[in-house]
Write a protein that holds these residues in place. Structure first.
Motif, short mmCIF file in Angstrom:
data_model
loop_
_atom_site.label_atom_id
_atom_site.label_comp_id
_atom_site.label_asym_id
_atom_site.label_seq_id
_atom_site.Cartn_x
_atom_site.Cartn_y
_atom_site.Cartn_z
N THR A 1 1.02 -3.02 -6.32
CA THR A 1 0.81 -1.79 -5.56
C THR A 1 -0.67 -1.43 -5.48
O THR A 1 -1.39 -1.50 -6.47
CB THR A 1 1.55 -0.60 -6.23
N ILE B 207 6.10 3.23 -6.92
CA ILE B 207 5.62 2.22 -7.87
C ILE B 207 6.79 1.56 -8.59
O ILE B 207 6.83 0.33 -8.76
CB ILE B 207 4.63 2.85 -8.87
N ILE C 277 -2.29 2.08 -4.55
CA ILE C 277 -1.88 3.46 -4.30
C ILE C 277 -3.09 4.33 -4.00
O ILE C 277 -4.11 4.26 -4.70
CB ILE C 277 -1.07 4.03 -5.50
N TYR D 47 0.86 -1.19 0.00
CA TYR D 47 0.00 0.00 0.00
C TYR D 47 0.89 1.24 0.00
O TYR D 47 1.87 1.31 0.77
CB TYR D 47 -0.89 0.02 1.24
N VAL D 48 0.55 2.21 -0.82
CA VAL D 48 1.29 3.47 -0.89
C VAL D 48 0.31 4.62 -0.70
O VAL D 48 -0.67 4.74 -1.44
CB VAL D 48 2.01 3.63 -2.25
N CYS E 13 -0.97 -2.36 -10.56
CA CYS E 13 -1.20 -1.19 -9.69
C CYS E 13 -2.69 -0.84 -9.70
O CYS E 13 -3.31 -0.77 -10.77
CB CYS E 13 -0.37 0.00 -10.17
N ILE F 172 8.58 -0.82 -6.10
CA ILE F 172 7.75 -2.00 -5.80
C ILE F 172 7.72 -2.94 -7.00
O ILE F 172 7.87 -4.16 -6.87
CB ILE F 172 6.33 -1.55 -5.40
#
Length: 413
Positions: free
Chosen positions: A281, A271, A283, A254-255, A299, A274
Motif C-alpha cells: 500500500t 490497508i 497511503i 494507492y489509497v 505500507c 490490501i
C-alpha cells in the motif's frame, strides 16, 4: 486583457483553475487567481507561475469550522446552517474579489455556489464578462438527469419528469441561497434576483470535465460548452524514499480519501484488505492525516505527491471519487476502487463502474470485507485492459481549449 479566476474548495476545485490560469497567461492574458490561501495551494500557484489572490479563508480552516458547527446543530437545522454559511461566504468572498477584479475584463468562477454568487456580483458591478465553470455534469440542469438533492429539501416523491424536478431545484436554491445573495445585493443598493440559480450559472457554462469520463448530452435547459478537463502538467520527480519503495516489490495499491468524514476508518480497512490480498500500500495522508496502521514494511505514507507519475506505477487507485483523482487515475490507465460519500462522488463512482475501469464501492462505510470485494473487480485483468484502453481516449487539452474560447470571446467583446 485581464481575467480574474476564482474558486473555493479543495484541491479538485483549485488545480484545474490554476491550470486554466497558466494557459491563459501563455496566450498573453493578464491573470489573477483567487483560491484558498492554504500552503499547498500557494505552492501550486507558484509552481504554475500564476499570481495568487487568497480567498476569504484557507479551506482547511473553513471545513474544520463547518464540521464543528454541523456536529453541534440538530439534523433539522442543517438547511438553516447551509443558508447561514452561504451568507458568510458571499459577504467575505465579495470583499476579496471586489478588490481583485479591479480593471478586469472577465471573471471566471468555479467552486462553491455562494462563492460563485459573490464573483457574479463583482462582475456585474465592474461591468466585466462573467462565466461559470464546473467540473461535473450533474450540477447542470438537463432533462437527461435528476438534480442534486440537498439536506432539508428532498425531491418531490413520485415525480419522474426531470424537467419538473429542475424547476423544483430553482426553488431549492432560492430557499438555501436566495436570502444570502439578495441581502448582500440590497446592502449594495442593487435589486433582488428572482432565480438565483440561473443568475449565478449564467450563459454559457464551461463544463471542464473529460467527455469520456463525464459525457454531456445536449440540453435545452443549459448552454454548456464541454472543453475537456483542465489539467496542470506535473513534472515533479517522486521522492527518493517513495521511489525505493516502489522498486522494492510489485506495484502497490494507492489509497487516498481526501477530506471525507470516514477517511480514518476507510484508511484502516483499506490497508487490512490490501494486506490480506498479499499486496502493498501507498497511503496518502490527506486531511485526515492517514498513515500506516503498524510498523509493517508493506505500507508507505505520502503527503503531496505527483499523482500523474505515481498512478502509472500502481496496480489500483482506491479513492473517494473526487473529480481530480478520478481523472488522474483514468489518464494513468490505473484501475480504480471508488468509495463515494457526497456531492459528485457517487457520479464518478458510477462512471468508473460503467466504463469497466474499476469498481464502485457499495455503501458509505467501507470495511475490509467490502473493500476486498471491490478490489477483486479492480484487480481483475479485464479491468486493467479496459483502463489502459480508456486512458488512450482521455483528452489533455481542456485548459487550452477553454483558454482559447475565453480569449476569443473577450477579443470580440
Amino acid at each position: 486583457m485581464r481575467i480574474l479566476l476564482s474558486t473555493y474548495g479543495s484541491r479538485g476545485d483549485v488545480e484545474p483553475v490554476v491550470a486554466l490560469g497558466a494557459r491563459l497567461q501563455a496566450l498573453g492574458a493578464e491573470v489573477r487567481v483567487s483560491v484558498p490561501g492554504d500552503e499547498e495551494f500557494a505552492a501550486l500557484c507558484a509552481r504554475a507561475g500564476v499570481p495568487l489572490v487568497p480567498a476569504f479563508s484557507p479551506v482547511r480552516e473553513w471545513v474544520k469550522e463547518m464540521i464543528r458547527r454541523r456536529t453541534s446543530s440538530p439534523p433539522e437545522g442543517v438547511a438553516a446552517l447551509i443558508s447561514g454559511q452561504a451568507a458568510e461566504i458571499v459577504a467575505r468572498q465579495y470583499d476579496v474579489l471586489a478588490a481583485a477584479a479591479e480593471g478586469c475584463d472577465a471573471v471566471v468562477a468555479c467552486g462553491l455556489f455562494p462563492s460563485c454568487a459573490a464573483a457574479r456580483l463583482v462582475a456585474e458591478q465592474r461591468g466585466a464578462r462573467y462565466i461559470l465553470g464546473t467540473f461535473c455534469p450533474i450540477w447542470l440542469p438537463s432533462q437527461h438527469q435528476r438534480p442534486h438533492e440537498y439536506p432539508g429539501h428532498p425531491l418531490p416523491a413520485g415525480v419522474s419528469d426531470n424537467r419538473l424536478l429542475w424547476q423544483t431545484d430553482i426553488a431549492t436554491k432560492n430557499a438555501l441561497f436566495g436570502e444570502a445573495i439578495n441581502s448582500h445585493r440590497a446592502s449594495l443598493g442593487l435589486p433582488a434576483v428572482e432565480n438565483v440559480r440561473d443568475h449565478v450559472f449564467g450563459d454559457p457554462v464551461l463544463l471542464a470535465c473529460d467527455p469520456v469520463l463525464g459525457p454531456w448530452l445536449p440540453s435545452d435547459l443549459t448552454d454548456a460548452l464541454q472543453t475537456g478537463a483542465w489539467i496542470l502538467a506535473d513534472e515533479r520527480p517522486l521522492a527518493a524514499r517513495l521511489e525505493a519503495f516502489l522498486q522494492a516489490g510489485p506495484p502497490p495499491v494507492y489509497v487516498g480519501f481526501g477530506s471525507i468524514a470516514v477517511a480514518s476508518e476507510a484508511g484502516r480497512a483499506a490497508i487490512e484488505a490490501i494486506r490480506a490480498l498479499g499486496r502493498r500500500t501507498v497511503i496518502a495522508h490527506g486531511w485526515a492525516e492517514l498513515g500506516p496502521i503498524d510498523d509493517g514494511d508493506d505500507c508507505f505514507a505520502v503527503g503531496d505527491v505527483n499523482q500523474q507519475a505515481l498512478f502509472r506505477r500502481v496496480c489500483t487507485v482506491m479513492h473517494h471519487g473526487g473529480a481530480g483523482t478520478t481523472l488522474a487515475a483514468a489518464r494513468a490507465g490505473a484501475p480504480q476502487v471508488v468509495v463515494p460519500q457526497i456531492g459528485d462522488q457517487p457520479y464518478w463512482a458510477r462512471r468508473v463502474a460503467e466504463l469497466g475501469i474499476g469498481a464502485a464501492h457499495d455503501g458509505a462505510m467501507p470495511t475490509s470485507q467490502s473493500l476486498s470485494a471491490a478490489l477483486a473487480t479492480a484487480l481483475a485483468p479485464e479491468s486493467r485492459v479496459r483502463a489502459g484502453a480508456v486512458a488512450q481516449l482521455i483528452r489533455a487539452d481542456g485548459a487550452d481549449v477553454a483558454a482559447r474560447l475565453l480569449v476569443e470571446a473577450l477579443s470580440r467583446r
